[in-house]
Design a protein around this motif. Structure first.
Motif, mmCIF file in Angstrom:
data_model
loop_
_atom_site.group_PDB
_atom_site.id
_atom_site.type_symbol
_atom_site.label_atom_id
_atom_site.label_comp_id
_atom_site.label_asym_id
_atom_site.label_seq_id
_atom_site.Cartn_x
_atom_site.Cartn_y
_atom_site.Cartn_z
ATOM 1 N N TYR A 258 36.476 43.608 45.259
ATOM 2 C CA TYR A 258 35.164 44.027 44.749
ATOM 3 C C TYR A 258 34.443 44.918 45.759
ATOM 4 N N HIS A 261 35.649 48.297 45.621
ATOM 5 C CA HIS A 261 35.512 48.886 44.279
ATOM 6 C C HIS A 261 36.872 49.182 43.649
ATOM 7 N N GLU A 263 38.272 47.045 41.342
ATOM 8 C CA GLU A 263 38.428 46.134 40.208
ATOM 9 C C GLU A 263 39.314 46.710 39.102
#
Length: 387
Positions: A258, A261, A263
């Motif tokens: 997470y 970034h 995901e």
């Protein structure tokens, strides 16, 4: 009634030893062997092993001597193991110990002192690179105790042998290397499963998939893999990372994904029973583990036709396989560069799978090879009256 072989090991649901036991000992059951199974796993014990014989659970205590409950946990484990050994001795005089280290050799010492005629010490891992000074000192003591109380000595790799046994033991006729046998042909590549599971996990046909199968613990080093993948995906917009498994470090790795970034690029499947099917989506199997244990998931993926990038701490026997590249785990960029190089290659997956399966068979990573060695080690199944 037949005499039983007693087998002790850390048999949790999601580790290679359990997979090895199920595939190989199923063949031995068919030959007429009978077993007592002592499971010392302290998380997710593989209770399906109840189908293989008399089944006992003696959860191993944590070995951190700084734990304020260390002595109490150790005494409780020793007491329970003593009781189970006594019960197993009613129908068994041979015990086979699958061990990851020798920091506490109580399972070996008790076995011999309580009356097992043969105590087979099986070096199933090489944790040399992960041990602190105290653990190394305890391992040295354990090595000496194993030599005194063991009668037979096995190792899954040469590195595991060096971690467990002296050169004197390794030169003796009581020592043998026993590579893990897998169902090689069962791992062959299946295009239809690749298509199915890519759709299921929302992975495009042209995406380059890096896969990893293993429990989320420090030694498996998934955090390093995230760093490497983060560098790689910046130059390859079609990159995906699939992580199969669970464990105490899972949430920590999720948080890192997470924070970076990623995901949409990293897929966590959780623990799966059908990894042999899902592995068909892997273009590369990445295994940056800090220890030198032999990964059955790695062997499965290689037989399935994936290329592999592994840490240089993996067994030398694995590093010499044709589809394997071994790299240092000091530099994530070198892994990203290797992923990029592999993504530019054009491979016939069916041909790669066929060639690697033949290589694994030639080098003895088969159920027929390992069960042949186990049969020779155990001798013919015998009735109690035959003794």
């Amino acid at each position: 009634m037949r005499k039983r072989i007693t087998v002790l090991g850390f048999f949790s649901e999601d580790i290679g030893l359990t997979c090895f036991f199920k595939t190989n000992y199923r063949a031995l059951l068919a030959d007429g062997y009978e077993f007592n199974i002592i499971n010392i796993a302290n998380y997710r014990p593989a209770r399906e092993l109840k189908h293989f014989g008399n089944y006992y659970e003696v959860p191993f205590y944590f070995t951190d001597i700084k734990d304020k409950h260390f002595l109490r946990k150790r005494r409780a484990f020793n007491h329970q193991l003593h009781q189970v050994y006594r019960e197993c001795l009613l129908n068994s005089d041979v015990i086979h110990l699958y061990l990851n280290m020798l920091c506490d050799p109580v399972s070996i010492v008790y076995a011999r002192r309580l009356g097992f005629d043969r105590v087979i010490v099986h070096a199933y891992s090489n944790l040399e690179g992960t041990m602190n000074l105290t653990s190394r000192q305890l391992q040295k003591v354990g090595r000496r105790m194993a030599e005194v109380y063991g009668t037979d000595f096995l190792a899954v790799t040469q590195g595991a042998a060096d971690f467990f046994f002296s050169s004197r033991i390794q030169r003796s006729p009581r020592f043998k290397l026993l590579p893990d046998g897998i169902a090689v042909r069962k791992q062959r590549y299946h295009e239809e499963q690749n298509i199915y599971y890519r759709k299921r996990y929302d992975i495009n046909e042209n995406d380059f998939v890096i896969g990893n199968i293993g429990r989320f613990i420090d030694v498996k080093n998934q955090s390093f893999l995230i760093d490497s993948f983060n560098l790689f995906q910046k130059i390859n917009p079609n990159a995906k990372l699939v992580l199969i498994g669970d464990g105490p470090k899972l949430e920590e790795v999720r948080q890192k994904v997470y924070q970076l970034h990623l995901e949409g690029r990293v897929i966590f499947t959780g623990y799966l029973e059908n990894t042999e099917e899902v592995q068909n989506i892997f273009d590369v199997f990445a295994y940056p583990a800090e220890s030198g244990g032999l990964s059955l998931a790695l062997l499965h993926s290689l037989a399935n036709g994936a290329k592999a990038v592994v840490s240089q701490r993996q067994p030398a026997e694995v590093q010499t396989l044709g589809a394997v590249t071994a790299l240092s785990i000091d530099n994530p960029q070198s892994w990203a560069d290797e992923f990029h190089s592999l993504s530019l290659e054009t491979n016939n997956r069916f041909e790669q799978s066929y060639n690697t399966m033949n290589e694994l068979i030639e080098k003895g990573y088969t159920i027929s090879t390992s069960t042949k060695l186990l049969r020779k080690l155990y001798g013919k199944p015998q009735l109690e009256d035959d003794y």
